[in-house]
Design a protein around this motif. Structure first.
Motif, short mmCIF file in Angstrom:
data_model
loop_
_atom_site.label_atom_id
_atom_site.label_comp_id
_atom_site.label_asym_id
_atom_site.label_seq_id
_atom_site.Cartn_x
_atom_site.Cartn_y
_atom_site.Cartn_z
N LYS A 10 0.75 -0.79 -0.25
CA LYS A 10 -0.25 -0.07 0.22
C LYS A 10 0.84 1.42 0.21
O LYS A 10 1.76 1.54 0.69
N LEU A 11 0.67 1.95 -0.81
CA LEU A 11 1.43 3.51 -0.93
C LEU A 11 0.45 4.49 0.31
O LEU A 11 -0.55 4.55 0.00
N GLU A 12 1.17 5.31 0.19
CA GLU A 12 0.48 6.47 1.01
C GLU A 12 -0.34 7.09 0.02
O GLU A 12 -0.10 7.26 -1.00
N ALA A 13 -1.62 7.93 0.86
CA ALA A 13 -2.30 8.47 0.03
C ALA A 13 -2.50 9.57 -1.23
O ALA A 13 -2.61 9.57 -2.04
N ASP A 14 -1.21 9.77 -0.89
CA ASP A 14 -0.63 11.31 -1.23
C ASP A 14 1.15 11.13 -2.66
O ASP A 14 1.44 11.76 -2.51
N VAL A 15 0.81 9.50 -2.12
CA VAL A 15 2.63 8.90 -2.93
C VAL A 15 1.67 8.69 -4.31
O VAL A 15 1.51 7.07 -3.97
N ALA A 16 2.14 8.76 -5.20
CA ALA A 16 1.56 8.19 -6.41
C ALA A 16 3.04 6.22 -6.76
O ALA A 16 3.63 7.38 -6.80
N ARG A 17 2.48 5.78 -7.65
CA ARG A 17 3.23 5.27 -8.10
C ARG A 17 4.02 5.56 -9.98
O ARG A 17 3.57 6.23 -10.48
N THR A 18 5.40 6.11 -8.99
CA THR A 18 5.50 7.01 -9.67
C THR A 18 6.26 5.36 -11.13
O THR A 18 6.92 6.26 -12.28
N ARG A 19 7.07 4.69 -11.25
CA ARG A 19 6.93 3.93 -12.16
C ARG A 19 6.74 2.39 -11.75
O ARG A 19 7.23 1.97 -10.68
N THR A 20 6.27 1.46 -12.75
CA THR A 20 6.01 -0.21 -12.82
C THR A 20 7.31 -0.54 -13.46
O THR A 20 7.32 -0.12 -14.68
N LEU A 21 8.19 -1.96 -13.13
CA LEU A 21 9.51 -1.93 -13.33
C LEU A 21 8.81 -3.57 -14.09
O LEU A 21 7.78 -4.05 -14.11
N PRO A 22 9.87 -3.23 -15.79
CA PRO A 22 9.13 -4.60 -17.00
C PRO A 22 9.81 -5.81 -15.90
O PRO A 22 10.57 -5.95 -15.15
N LEU A 23 8.95 -6.65 -16.15
CA LEU A 23 9.48 -8.02 -15.77
C LEU A 23 9.11 -8.92 -16.74
O LEU A 23 7.82 -8.64 -17.54
N ILE A 24 10.06 -10.00 -17.16
CA ILE A 24 10.00 -10.76 -17.69
C ILE A 24 9.83 -12.46 -17.29
O ILE A 24 10.41 -12.39 -16.26
N VAL A 25 8.62 -13.47 -17.84
CA VAL A 25 8.92 -14.41 -16.43
C VAL A 25 8.80 -15.79 -16.99
O VAL A 25 8.39 -16.22 -18.13
N PHE A 26 9.35 -16.49 -16.32
CA PHE A 26 9.62 -17.76 -17.44
C PHE A 26 9.35 -18.87 -15.76
O PHE A 26 9.50 -19.03 -14.80
N HIS A 27 8.30 -19.74 -16.87
CA HIS A 27 8.64 -21.37 -15.62
C HIS A 27 8.26 -22.57 -16.97
O HIS A 27 7.57 -22.14 -18.04
#
Length: 103
Positions: free
Chosen positions: A48-65
Motif C-alpha cells: 500500500k502506498l501513502e494516499a498522497d504518494v503516486a506510483r512513479t514507475r512500474t518495473l518491466p518483468l519477464i516471467v519464465f516457468h
C-alpha cells in the motif's frame, strides 16, 4: 526475492526476470508458500502506498516457468503476469497489503 525487489523498489532497477516464482505477497510464511507453490492459488498482495504518494514507475518483468515443473504450479506465472498488468494499469482488482511503502 526478485519479485519483492521489483515491486517494492522499482526505481532501483531497469527490469526484472522472474523464474519459477510466486507473485508479490503470495505467501507470508513457509506453510502458505508451500501451498501457493503446490496449487498456484496464492493471493497477490501489493504494498500500500501513502494516499498522497503516486506510483512513479512500474518495473518491466519477464516471467519464465517450465511446463514440467513439479515443484511450482504454472498458475504462479499467470499470477505474476496479472500482478504486473495490475500495477501497469493502476487497477484496483488486486488486494493491497497492510504494510505501507512510501516513496
Amino acid at each position: 526475492m526478485a519479485i519483492n525487489l521489483a515491486v517494492t523498489y522499482p526505481d532501483l532497477y531497469a527490469a526484472a526476470a522472474i523464474h519459477s516464482g510466486l507473485a508479490f505477497g503470495g505467501a507470508n510464511e513457509h506453510l502458505s508458500a508451500l501451498c501457493a507453490m503446490n496449487d498456484g492459488r496464492g493471493t497477490i498482495c501489493l504494498p500500500k502506498l501513502e494516499a498522497d504518494v503516486a506510483r512513479t514507475r512500474t518495473l518491466p518483468l519477464i516471467v519464465f516457468h517450465g511446463d514440467a515443473d513439479d515443484t511450482l504450479h504454472p498458475l504462479n506465472s499467470e499470477q505474476i503476469t496479472k500482478m504486473s498488468l495490475s500495477l501497469n494499469s493502476q487497477s484496483t482488482d488486486t488486494q493491497v497489503c497492510t504494510t505501507t511503502r512510501t516513496e
